[in-house]
Design an enzyme around this catalytic site. Structure first.
Site, PDB file in Angstrom:
ATOM      1  CD  GLU A   1      -1.801  -2.407   1.115  1.00  0.00           C
ATOM      2  OE1 GLU A   1      -2.641  -3.205   0.670  1.00  0.00           O
ATOM      3  OE2 GLU A   1      -0.695  -2.768   1.593  1.00  0.00           O
TER       4      GLU A   1
ATOM      5  CG  ASP B   1      -1.053  12.587 -16.543  1.00  0.00           C
ATOM      6  OD1 ASP B   1      -1.022  12.272 -17.745  1.00  0.00           O
ATOM      7  OD2 ASP B   1      -2.027  13.174 -16.013  1.00  0.00           O
TER       8      ASP B   1
END
Length: 313
Positions: A98, A112
């Site tokens: 996680e 991005d």
């Protein structure tokens, strides 16, 4: 997926980092709010938190688990952004994936949102920095091996009409934990014999640990708790409660167990049911954490037995 249903629930935590390298000019534009997609840091933070909460949707063999806390921080240098993530959960398996997934998704989101102004960007590392809460944290190390006795109480096994399985399970588990099984005995369900046998392990042999199996049910011959109640210097109700709670989550009959635990001198005594399932679940519930008790027993001095008050030296 690996079956983790036998593991006890513990507090787990993990931290991870990921590194994105980029041009100083890109960092300047980010600080000045001059990027086409806006400020990437808040978006990357939300993306990381979502990823930490949904890791099992991304990594096939990860278990769904309840994330209790997730944190994301950014360390901005001259030519890089380092993402720091942290995850906390109370569950049966660790949260390393996680934490790492959150860090990875954060740098991917940063990439991005800035790729149109900086084609030189590169993700250099995604690294686990630390973890807490697994079995490795519960293991203690001693200057000498712990010595134990495994005692099976059963009229039928003692008579040779039935073979022992529960005692073998206990012996194998203790040996897997590095505990030396110095004695392995089978005796009938006789109250006086149980008392004297366990007393001998504690007072004469000075063993560190005694684990018994059998005699904790409702049968007229089930007398282990009664046999040992006068032997204990101190009882350990929390140990028995932990075993029953662990078992009750898996079967509605665990509450019927009369298993006990206690201390005599510097010997820890643990009684388990006679069934193989009861033994397995009892061992799952208390080991390896129970071994930490020897640190407490030996707190006043070196890890050696002091003579029990009732034993002449």
């Amino acid at each position: 997926m690996i079956d983790i249903s036998a593991k006890p629930t513990t507090l787990r935590s993990a931290t991870a980092t990921a590194v994105l390298t980029l041009r100083p000019e890109t960092l300047r534009r980010m600080r000045e709010g001059d990027l086409p997609k806006g400020d990437p840091l808040p978006v990357a933070r939300v993306a990381a938190i979502q990823a930490m909460k949904r890791t099992s949707d991304i990594i096939p063999y990860c278990h769904p688990l309840p994330v209790e806390h997730a944190s994301v921080a950014f360390d901005i240098g001259d030519d890089r952004i380092v993402v720091h993530t942290g995850v906390t959960a109370i569950y049966r398996t660790g949260v390393e994936m996680e934490a790492m997934t959150g860090a990875a998704v954060a740098v991917l989101t940063l990439y991005d949102m800035m790729k149109m102004v900086d084609e030189s960007m590169a993700i250099e590392a995604v690294r686990l920095e630390g973890k807490r809460g697994g079995k490795s944290d519960q293991r203690d190390h001693y200057e000498r091996p712990l010595r134990a006795a495994v005692l099976v109480m059963s009229d039928s096994i003692a008579a040779g009409t039935k073979s022992d399985a529960s005692g073998v399970i206990i012996r194998n588990r203790l040996e897997s934990l590095g505990v030396e099984v110095a004695v392995y005995d089978v005796i009938p369900d006789e109250r006086a014999q149980i008392y004297e046998t366990v007393r001998g392990y504690a007072d004469d042999m000075r063993l560190d640990l005694v684990v018994t199996t059998g005699g904790t049910g409702f049968s007229p011959r089930d007398c282990t708790p009664e046999a040992l109640e006068d032997l204990y210097d101190r009882q350990l109700p929390g140990v028995a409660e932990a075993m029953r709670a662990h078992g009750q989550a898996r079967t509605p009959y665990s509450m019927l167990s009369r298993a006990t635990a206690g201390i005599r001198g510097q010997t820890l005594i643990l009684t388990l049911p006679g069934s193989r399932r009861g033994v397995r679940e009892g061992l799952e519930a208390v080991f390896p954490g129970l071994l930490h008790s020897f640190r407490m027993l030996w707190m006043e001095g070196s890890p050696v037995h002091e003579a029990h008050p009732e034993v002449s030296t």
